[in-house]
Design an enzyme around this catalytic site. Structure first.
Site, PDB file in Angstrom:
ATOM      1  CB  SER A 142      -0.907   0.024   1.235  1.00  0.00           C
ATOM      2  OG  SER A 142      -1.617   1.244   1.321  1.00  0.00           O
ATOM      3  CE1 TYR A 162      -4.212  -2.734   5.174  1.00  0.00           C
ATOM      4  CE2 TYR A 162      -3.788  -0.413   4.697  1.00  0.00           C
ATOM      5  CZ  TYR A 162      -4.047  -1.705   4.263  1.00  0.00           C
ATOM      6  OH  TYR A 162      -4.131  -1.966   2.912  1.00  0.00           O
TER       7      TYR A 162
END
Length: 255
Positions: A142, A162
């Site tokens: 990401s 995350y």
């Protein structure tokens, strides 16, 4: 190409979103695709049927990669299908959570790291005997692994936990690439930005959409296909001289 000659790919978390788009794209390139799912069996079977309807080959495989034996269970299922060779491994399965720092719990961190880091780590370990010269591993990370998004403040929810799991994956990619390079296995990452999936429901609101677009040079919300096309490129022979890289697929976020 006969069925016995087809290359085989395993895509984790392939029942929806980026995983689904990747499974369809790899099948479109002529690979047999093993469609992994955690809990979404119906959605995974729908992906399999979509691939078969277009003349491709696919099978659905269920396993909870967050569980202690999840990676071993999935690897055993893969081995029964592929025998001694796996050509492409796409590590896409993952979970997210947004919360204020003070609201995160031990259970939250355990779930995030078990699914996003431990599962991929041990799946690679378990599948090593099947990965050889010409095999490719692609890890979906990401943009948040390398940059802070949103409005950081103690009172605001954030996805920092995350983000830390995706940073761990980016580190693993470099180490896997160095360790597995001598046996001819390439390992790369694709780092999506904000993509129109269930994980980015905030983009369904006008305010959320404006926030997302304000971060990007390209003024639209990314689609799963935008990421899947980069994954399939890295998995292909066209990327034969690329390893240890992380390719952003983020519409020019945070330039």
């Amino acid at each position: 190409m006969s069925s016995s000659e087809k290359k085989i790919a395993l895509v984790t978390g392939a029942s929806r979103g980026i995983g689904r788009a990747t499974a369809l794209a790899l099948a479109g390139d002529g690979l047999k695709v093993l469609v992994h799912y955690g809990r979404s069996a119906v959605e995974a079977e729908a992906v399999v049927e979509a691939i078969r309807a277009n003349g491709g080959e696919a099978e659905a495989l269920g396993a909870d990669l967050a569980s202690e034996d999840g990676a071993k269970t999935l690897a055993e299922k893969v081995r029964t299908i592929v025998g001694s060779r796996l050509d492409v491994l796409v590590l896409n399965a993952g979970v997210s959570k947004a919360a204020r720092i003070e609201d995160y719990t031990t259970a939250d961190l355990e779930t995030l790291y078990a699914t996003n880091v431990r599962g991929p780590f041990f799946l690679v370990q378990q599948l090593l005997p099947l990965l050889g010269e010409g095999s490719s591993i692609v890890v979906v990370t990401s943009v948040v692994a390398r940059g802070v998004v949103g409005k950081p403040a103690l009172e605001n929810p954030s996805i920092l936990a995350y983000a830390s799991t995706k940073g761990a994956l980016e580190t693993l990619v470099k180490n896997w690439a160095a360790i597995l390079g001598p046996r001819g296995v390439r390992v790369n990452a694709v780092a999506p930005g904000i993509i129109d999936t269930d994980m980015s429901n905030f983009t369904k609101t006008e305010a959320g959409r404006e926030t997302a677009l304000s971060m990007q040079a390209l003024k639209r919300i990314g689609k799963p296909d935008d990421v899947a096309d980069v994954v399939t490129f890295l998995a292909s022979e066209k990327a034969r001289w690329i390893t240890g890289a992380s390719i952003p697929a983020d519409g020019g976020s945070k330039l």
